[in-house]
Write a protein that holds these residues in place. Structure first.
Motif, PDB file in Angstrom:
ATOM      1  N   GLY A  19      43.073 -24.561 -27.157  1.00 34.77           N
ATOM      2  CA  GLY A  19      43.602 -23.469 -27.976  1.00 34.77           C
ATOM      3  C   GLY A  19      43.747 -22.211 -27.148  1.00 34.77           C
ATOM      4  O   GLY A  19      43.200 -22.101 -26.037  1.00 34.77           O
ATOM      5  N   PHE A  20      44.471 -21.276 -27.678  1.00 32.66           N
ATOM      6  CA  PHE A  20      44.619 -19.968 -27.053  1.00 32.66           C
ATOM      7  C   PHE A  20      44.068 -18.923 -28.000  1.00 32.66           C
ATOM      8  O   PHE A  20      44.129 -19.084 -29.217  1.00 32.66           O
ATOM      9  N   ALA A  21      43.555 -17.856 -27.446  1.00 33.76           N
ATOM     10  CA  ALA A  21      43.136 -16.741 -28.278  1.00 33.76           C
ATOM     11  C   ALA A  21      43.628 -15.467 -27.621  1.00 33.76           C
ATOM     12  O   ALA A  21      43.235 -15.143 -26.502  1.00 33.76           O
ATOM     13  N   ALA A  22      44.534 -14.817 -28.290  1.00 38.01           N
ATOM     14  CA  ALA A  22      45.038 -13.540 -27.801  1.00 38.01           C
ATOM     15  C   ALA A  22      44.206 -12.468 -28.483  1.00 38.01           C
ATOM     16  O   ALA A  22      44.268 -12.308 -29.688  1.00 38.01           O
ATOM     17  N   VAL A  61      41.530 -20.737 -24.217  1.00 33.93           N
ATOM     18  CA  VAL A  61      42.034 -19.812 -23.204  1.00 33.93           C
ATOM     19  C   VAL A  61      42.086 -18.428 -23.843  1.00 33.93           C
ATOM     20  O   VAL A  61      42.891 -18.187 -24.747  1.00 33.93           O
ATOM     21  N   VAL A  62      41.200 -17.559 -23.395  1.00 37.18           N
ATOM     22  CA  VAL A  62      41.113 -16.235 -24.015  1.00 37.18           C
ATOM     23  C   VAL A  62      41.833 -15.233 -23.135  1.00 37.18           C
ATOM     24  O   VAL A  62      41.443 -15.027 -21.985  1.00 37.18           O
ATOM     25  N   ASN A  63      42.884 -14.657 -23.641  1.00 38.55           N
ATOM     26  CA  ASN A  63      43.479 -13.568 -22.865  1.00 38.55           C
ATOM     27  C   ASN A  63      43.595 -12.296 -23.671  1.00 38.55           C
ATOM     28  O   ASN A  63      43.659 -12.306 -24.888  1.00 38.55           O
ATOM     29  N   ARG A  64      43.551 -11.221 -22.926  1.00 33.99           N
ATOM     30  CA  ARG A  64      43.674  -9.918 -23.556  1.00 33.99           C
ATOM     31  C   ARG A  64      45.144  -9.617 -23.730  1.00 33.99           C
ATOM     32  O   ARG A  64      45.934  -9.818 -22.816  1.00 33.99           O
ATOM     33  N   VAL A  65      45.486  -9.150 -24.896  1.00 31.85           N
ATOM     34  CA  VAL A  65      46.875  -8.766 -25.131  1.00 31.85           C
ATOM     35  C   VAL A  65      46.927  -7.289 -25.487  1.00 31.85           C
ATOM     36  O   VAL A  65      45.906  -6.675 -25.766  1.00 31.85           O
ATOM     37  N   GLY A  66      48.108  -6.773 -25.458  1.00 28.33           N
ATOM     38  CA  GLY A  66      48.287  -5.362 -25.754  1.00 28.33           C
ATOM     39  C   GLY A  66      49.484  -4.913 -24.949  1.00 28.33           C
ATOM     40  O   GLY A  66      50.108  -5.729 -24.286  1.00 28.33           O
ATOM     41  N   PRO A  67      49.810  -3.628 -25.001  1.00 23.43           N
ATOM     42  CA  PRO A  67      51.003  -3.164 -24.283  1.00 23.43           C
ATOM     43  C   PRO A  67      50.997  -3.600 -22.815  1.00 23.43           C
ATOM     44  O   PRO A  67      50.021  -3.399 -22.106  1.00 23.43           O
ATOM     45  N   GLU A  75      55.487 -11.637 -16.928  1.00 19.91           N
ATOM     46  CA  GLU A  75      55.421 -12.799 -16.041  1.00 19.91           C
ATOM     47  C   GLU A  75      53.985 -13.175 -15.671  1.00 19.91           C
ATOM     48  O   GLU A  75      53.733 -14.285 -15.253  1.00 19.91           O
ATOM     49  N   ASP A  76      53.101 -12.219 -15.761  1.00 21.75           N
ATOM     50  CA  ASP A  76      51.739 -12.454 -15.289  1.00 21.75           C
ATOM     51  C   ASP A  76      50.745 -12.522 -16.436  1.00 21.75           C
ATOM     52  O   ASP A  76      51.001 -12.035 -17.525  1.00 21.75           O
ATOM     53  N   ASN A  77      49.620 -13.113 -16.146  1.00 17.38           N
ATOM     54  CA  ASN A  77      48.610 -13.275 -17.169  1.00 17.38           C
ATOM     55  C   ASN A  77      47.248 -13.378 -16.489  1.00 17.38           C
ATOM     56  O   ASN A  77      47.159 -13.709 -15.314  1.00 17.38           O
ATOM     57  N   ALA A  78      46.194 -13.108 -17.207  1.00 17.76           N
ATOM     58  CA  ALA A  78      44.842 -13.322 -16.724  1.00 17.76           C
ATOM     59  C   ALA A  78      44.052 -13.837 -17.906  1.00 17.76           C
ATOM     60  O   ALA A  78      44.359 -13.488 -19.043  1.00 17.76           O
ATOM     61  N   ALA A  79      43.077 -14.694 -17.655  1.00 20.84           N
ATOM     62  CA  ALA A  79      42.367 -15.266 -18.792  1.00 20.84           C
ATOM     63  C   ALA A  79      40.994 -15.771 -18.409  1.00 20.84           C
ATOM     64  O   ALA A  79      40.680 -15.955 -17.229  1.00 20.84           O
ATOM     65  N   THR A  80      40.191 -15.987 -19.420  1.00 21.05           N
ATOM     66  CA  THR A  80      38.928 -16.687 -19.267  1.00 21.05           C
ATOM     67  C   THR A  80      39.033 -17.951 -20.104  1.00 21.05           C
ATOM     68  O   THR A  80      39.433 -17.884 -21.266  1.00 21.05           O
ATOM     69  N   ILE A  81      38.727 -19.092 -19.490  1.00 17.94           N
ATOM     70  CA  ILE A  81      38.815 -20.354 -20.238  1.00 17.94           C
ATOM     71  C   ILE A  81      37.402 -20.785 -20.622  1.00 17.94           C
ATOM     72  O   ILE A  81      36.556 -21.042 -19.759  1.00 17.94           O
ATOM     73  N   LEU A  82      37.159 -20.819 -21.924  1.00 16.74           N
ATOM     74  CA  LEU A  82      35.843 -21.213 -22.425  1.00 16.74           C
ATOM     75  C   LEU A  82      35.849 -22.703 -22.744  1.00 16.74           C
ATOM     76  O   LEU A  82      36.867 -23.248 -23.172  1.00 16.74           O
ATOM     77  N   ALA A  83      34.705 -23.358 -22.527  1.00 21.45           N
ATOM     78  CA  ALA A  83      34.617 -24.799 -22.770  1.00 21.45           C
ATOM     79  C   ALA A  83      33.552 -25.096 -23.812  1.00 21.45           C
ATOM     80  O   ALA A  83      32.490 -24.472 -23.828  1.00 21.45           O
TER      81      ALA A  83
END
Ligand code: C5P
Length: 234
Positions: free
Chosen positions: A146-149, A175-181, A188-196
């Motif tokens: 799953g993803f979590a924005a 997959v936890v990513n921070r969203v916002g402006p 094109e780019d992204n950063a995330a923490t993947i929790l298991a």
């Protein structure tokens, strides 16, 4: 060289963002472009997987070797996911699914009414497709991602929210990513923490091209599928 660690695996990916019709010309939608989902599809194909993408309102070309099924709203997406999940070894739910939809689709375009304010819009809750997959799974297949924005807020950290969501949705990886402006959506780019869910350490993916995050997700999925295979043999 890329690892060929997904040969023979069927991977189902959702991408884009659903649009919930309000009238014939308007919808409630979100800013998801589908780029992250398509990057995952591309990465999985390159590693040997058979990939189907359920694409909600993306303006992206189908990557070579990937089957794309187009959908519009959350309930279309749900139908297509359910139609394809049976043969999937892994499902990656990268699409931004609208949590709510207008209670009724007005048949003709909603008009401005002189002297009256805007008509209120009644909403209904959409099915939570990811939670449904987690709940209906009997064994450990398919591997569910799953993803979590998260925008982060005063009531706890982004990762705390992520952990709670991982448990609530019954997925293997979140997959936890921070969203916002300027973050995550339409860029094109992204950063995330993947929790298991299996207790292994979270994997941090540094800010970079979406294909890097896609590769990290494929690593973890391939690893889990290999582990499940060896479990099957024991
Ligand atoms: O609860 P939230 O919307 O933050 O969860 C995000 C994750 O759940 C994503 O993987 C998304 O694809 C999935 N989702 C879903 N059905 C919904 C809402 C979200 O499958 N109605």
């Amino acid at each position: 060289a890329l690892p060929r660690d997904l040969v023979g695996r069927r991977v189902l990916v959702t991408a884009g963002g659903t649009r919930e019709a309000l009238d014939p010309v308007r919808y409630l939608g979100n800013r998801s472009s589908g780029k992250q989902g398509f990057a995952i599809a591309l990465a999985a194909v390159a590693r040997g997987a058979q990939v189907t993408v359920i694409a909600a309102n993306t303006a992206l070309a189908a990557p070579p070797g990937v089957t794309v099924v187009e959908v519009t709203d959350a309930r279309d997406l749900q139908r297509q996911v359910q139609a394809h999940v049976g043969s999937a070894d892994a499902v990656v739910m990268a699409a931004a699914v609208a949590d709510f939809r207008p209670a009724a689709v007005v048949e003709s375009k909603i008009k401005k009414q002189d002297g009256r304010g805007p008509a209120p819009i009644q909403l209904l809750t959409n099915p939570d497709i990811l939670a449904e997959l987690g709940a209906q799974r009997t064994g450990q297949r398919p591997v569910i991602v799953g993803f979590a924005a998260e925008t982060g807020d005063e009531n706890g950290s982004v990762l705390d929210h992520g952990r709670a969501k991982l448990a609530r949705k019954g997925c293997d990886l979140l997959v936890v990513n921070r969203v916002g402006p300027g973050r995550a959506f339409e860029v094109e780019d992204n950063a995330a923490t993947i929790l298991a869910a299996d207790g292994s350490e979270p994997v941090q993916v540094a800010f970079g091209p979406k294909i890097d995050l896609a590769a990290a997700i494929c690593d973890l999925v391939a690893e889990r599928l290999t582990r499940l295979d060896s479990g099957d043999r024991e």
